[in-house]
Design an enzyme around this catalytic site. Structure first.
Site, PDB file in Angstrom:
ATOM      1  N   LYS A 259      24.140  26.240  15.703  1.00 45.20           N
ATOM      2  CA  LYS A 259      25.300  26.405  16.552  1.00 45.20           C
ATOM      3  C   LYS A 259      25.493  27.899  16.855  1.00 45.20           C
ATOM      4  O   LYS A 259      24.996  28.710  16.080  1.00 45.20           O
ATOM      5  CB  LYS A 259      26.541  25.804  15.894  1.00 45.20           C
ATOM      6  CG  LYS A 259      27.019  26.554  14.635  1.00 45.20           C
ATOM      7  CD  LYS A 259      28.319  26.004  14.144  1.00 45.20           C
ATOM      8  CE  LYS A 259      29.464  26.894  14.507  1.00 45.20           C
ATOM      9  NZ  LYS A 259      29.596  28.116  13.703  1.00 45.20           N
TER      10      LYS A 259
ATOM     11  N   HIS B 249      26.135  22.944   9.344  1.00 46.22           N
ATOM     12  CA  HIS B 249      25.785  23.056   7.923  1.00 46.22           C
ATOM     13  C   HIS B 249      26.836  22.419   7.008  1.00 46.22           C
ATOM     14  O   HIS B 249      26.566  22.130   5.855  1.00 46.22           O
ATOM     15  CB  HIS B 249      25.464  24.507   7.528  1.00 46.22           C
ATOM     16  CG  HIS B 249      26.660  25.374   7.307  1.00 46.22           C
ATOM     17  ND1 HIS B 249      27.356  25.949   8.329  1.00 46.22           N
ATOM     18  CD2 HIS B 249      27.291  25.778   6.175  1.00 46.22           C
ATOM     19  CE1 HIS B 249      28.356  26.651   7.845  1.00 46.22           C
ATOM     20  NE2 HIS B 249      28.343  26.578   6.533  1.00 46.22           N
TER      21      HIS B 249
ATOM     22  N   HIS C  71      32.627  22.087  12.629  1.00 47.60           N
ATOM     23  CA  HIS C  71      32.815  21.743  11.213  1.00 47.60           C
ATOM     24  C   HIS C  71      34.061  20.867  10.981  1.00 47.60           C
ATOM     25  O   HIS C  71      33.992  19.833  10.323  1.00 47.60           O
ATOM     26  CB  HIS C  71      32.950  23.004  10.355  1.00 47.60           C
ATOM     27  CG  HIS C  71      31.813  23.967  10.523  1.00 47.60           C
ATOM     28  ND1 HIS C  71      30.512  23.574  10.704  1.00 47.60           N
ATOM     29  CD2 HIS C  71      31.779  25.327  10.540  1.00 47.60           C
ATOM     30  CE1 HIS C  71      29.735  24.629  10.809  1.00 47.60           C
ATOM     31  NE2 HIS C  71      30.484  25.712  10.715  1.00 47.60           N
TER      32      HIS C  71
ATOM     33  N   LYS D 197      40.359  32.910   9.252  1.00 49.25           N
ATOM     34  CA  LYS D 197      39.742  33.986   8.472  1.00 49.25           C
ATOM     35  C   LYS D 197      40.839  34.844   7.855  1.00 49.25           C
ATOM     36  O   LYS D 197      41.970  34.858   8.337  1.00 49.25           O
ATOM     37  CB  LYS D 197      38.854  34.835   9.389  1.00 49.25           C
ATOM     38  CG  LYS D 197      37.646  34.042   9.903  1.00 49.25           C
ATOM     39  CD  LYS D 197      36.484  34.924  10.217  1.00 49.25           C
ATOM     40  CE  LYS D 197      35.309  34.130  10.752  1.00 49.25           C
ATOM     41  NZ  LYS D 197      34.463  33.548   9.701  1.00 49.25           N
TER      42      LYS D 197
HETATM   43  C1  BG6 Z   1      29.900  29.327  10.233  1.00 55.31           C
HETATM   44  C2  BG6 Z   1      30.825  30.200  11.041  1.00 55.31           C
HETATM   45  O1  BG6 Z   1      29.479  28.217  10.999  1.00 55.31           O
HETATM   46  O2  BG6 Z   1      30.579  28.856   9.072  1.00 55.31           O
HETATM   47  C3  BG6 Z   1      31.336  31.356  10.199  1.00 55.31           C
HETATM   48  O3  BG6 Z   1      30.121  30.702  12.167  1.00 55.31           O
HETATM   49  C4  BG6 Z   1      31.961  30.843   8.925  1.00 55.31           C
HETATM   50  O4  BG6 Z   1      32.283  32.138  10.924  1.00 55.31           O
HETATM   51  C5  BG6 Z   1      31.016  29.885   8.209  1.00 55.31           C
HETATM   52  O5  BG6 Z   1      32.235  31.955   8.088  1.00 55.31           O
HETATM   53  C6  BG6 Z   1      31.708  29.228   7.031  1.00 55.31           C
HETATM   54  O6  BG6 Z   1      30.762  28.531   6.265  1.00 55.31           O
HETATM   55  P1  BG6 Z   1      30.951  28.321   4.700  1.00 55.31           P
HETATM   56  O7  BG6 Z   1      29.810  27.459   4.323  1.00 55.31           O
HETATM   57  O8  BG6 Z   1      30.904  29.699   4.076  1.00 55.31           O
HETATM   58  O9  BG6 Z   1      32.282  27.685   4.525  1.00 55.31           O
END
Ligand code: BG6
Length: 484
Positions: A142, A172, A234, A334
């Protein structure tokens, strides 16, 4: 013979931060199929040995337990090959074809860890070299586009040269053990399913809170924002996992059909809900782990006066028989108070209370995604140490910690997804129609914000976001889980 994994963007940030460590873990655990080869593609002029040395150096930044010893790295490095390519040059794909055709691997994985603007070119060029046969699988990171039209354009271009079953769109979050456990919780156990509906559930809250700011990705993030970066993919995938009907079997088709129906059932936005059911925020200077941190506007790469949102909270509903009228709240941002992702299922209170007990949200199922992975069941119980005359109940909590039960050395998200691509399992990847539907649903929000000059609300770094997010949920008579 074995597999070839071609890693486009082999010298890029994603390759060394996520993909290489995941490939190494798969190798260390003996999970990579025999006879594999990893062909890393980059623009720099490097020999195989120089590339391997570069990757070995990068492992210094990885946590100790996941770092290879010199001997382990030497064995892993045997798999790594380097190929210099300029991805805009057709002639360079002919050289890639030579490298791949010399071996004719059973499975060829093309992993595009590149800028999305290159996706279409790379796929067209590999097809021009005849490298798009049935043994080929293409992995796309993505963001796949920045709105519905650009997403559809990429999917249409892919469709000309690949079949849908050859395309592995990564989200992911679907690879996280906790998210797979959500499917297990719902569809491997009969216990919760009868309760999983509007008659018993008052509301569901999905929170993905990050402690970090935009770090070194200011320029990218400023063009993206939290809605595109986290909600469109997500958070909506989590909403699908929690809200979908049981699939008829565990195949990718059946699972993705059900997820698509959830996305199609999301309540359409109206001018009223756009005004009242969405809060966007942007972090101001504040404290993170007791340390002063700058606001978003001061981050490197961020445009002066940027209106990009680093926080989104919204309320939606799934309009079907199971869920009609149940609010689903999504919240992500964030520089929030902690790194914490969880889903809270709040059950309705008893219809007629006979005990003297705390009234609201007595029964709650919390699905913790990170940092810990597990379940909490909140109940009321009689505290026998109390000597009061009237029976009174106290809140108690049952904890199931999956890290403790299964060990924290679990297969990580990227490792899981890479192994699934090599094995050809599509269950944890996103189909084009799901992705397009998710874009279709977020588009009115993007449009609304473009025309709304009031901009995002400020919130102090280290807080839980703008107070308007609490006001939004309070209007329904509920509160976020940390406010209980
Ligand atoms: C990514 C985003 O897809 O997911 C990031 O682009 C974000 O901005 C990240 O920090 C968060 O992933 P995780 O696995 O650390 O919760």
């Amino acid at each position: 013979m074995g597999f070839d994994l071609v890693l486009f963007g082999g010298t890029g940030d994603l390759a060394w931060r996520k993909i290489m460590p995941a490939l190494f873990q798969a190798f260390r655990h003996g999970n990579l199929p025999e006879g594999g080869r990893i062909v890393c593609v980059g623009r720099d002029d490097l020999s195989h040995a120089q590339y391997r040395a570069l990757i070995q150096g990068r492992f210094d930044g990885v946590e100790l337990a996941k770092r290879p010893s010199a001997e382990e790295f030497a064995r892993f490095a045997d798999l790594l090959h380097y190929l210099r390519m300029d991805l805009s040059q057709p002639a360079d794909y002919a050289r890639l074809a030579q490298v791949l055709n010399a071996r004719a691997a059973e499975t060829v994985v093309m992993y595009l860890a590149t800028a999305p603007s290159l996706f279409t070119t790379v796929c067209e060029q590999i097809a021009a070299e005849g490298l798009n046969g049935p043994q080929t699988r293409v992995v796309l990171e993505k963001p796949l586009g920045h709105d519905l039209a650009s997403n559809q354009a990429i999917n249409a271009a892919l469709r000309k040269v690949l079949r849908e079953e050859q395309v592995f769109r990564i989200d992911h979050y679907l690879g996280k053990p906790s998210v797979q456990n959500l499917f297990a919780l719902r569809f491997g156990n009969a216990l919760f399913e009868p309760l999983w509906r509007r008659e018993t559930i008052a509301n569901i809250q999905i929170t993905i809170a990050e402690e970090l700011g935009v770090e070194s990705r200011g320029a990218f993030y400023d063009q993206t924002g939290a809605l595109r970066d986290m909600v469109q993919n997500h958070a909506l995938q989590l909403l699908c996992a929690i809200g979908m009907e049981p699939p008829i079997n565990a195949t990718a088709h059946a699972i993705r059909d059900e997820k698509l129906k959830v996305l199609q059932s999301l309540k359409p936005w109206t001018p009223e809900t756009l005004g009242q059911h969405v809060v966007r925020g942007q972090y101001l200077p504040g404290l993170s782990q007791g340390r002063p941190v700058p606001g978003y506007a001061q981050e490197k790469g961020v445009a002066p006066g940027s209106q990009t949102e680093t926080f989104v909270a919204l309320r939606t509903e799934i309009s079907n028989w199971r869920w009609a009228g149940v609010p689903f709240y999504i919240r992500t941002g964030k520089r929030l108070a902690g790194r914490n992702a969880h889903i809270v299922v709040n059950f309705r209170p008893v219809p007629h209370p006979i005990f003297n007990s705390p009234a609201s949200s007595a029964n709650r199922l919390v699905i913790n995604l990170q940092p810990q992975d597990g379940l909490e069941l909140h109940l009321l119980a009689q505290d026998a140490s109390q000597r009061r005359a009237a029976p009174s109940l106290s809140p108690v909590q049952l904890n199931l910690d999956f890290d403790q039960r299964f060990g924290s050395e679990r297969v990580g998200a990227y490792e899981r997804l890479l192994l699934d691509v090599i094995a050809g399992r599509l269950n944890l990847f996103v189909r084009s129609d799901e992705q397009e539907q998710a874009w279709r649903w977020v588009e009115p929000l993007l449009e609304h914000w473009r025309n709304d000059t009031s901009g995002p609300r400020g919130y102090a770094a280290g807080s839980w976001g703008p107070s308007a997010a609490s006001a939004m949920i309070a209007r329904d008579g509920f509160c976020w889980s940390e406010e209980v």
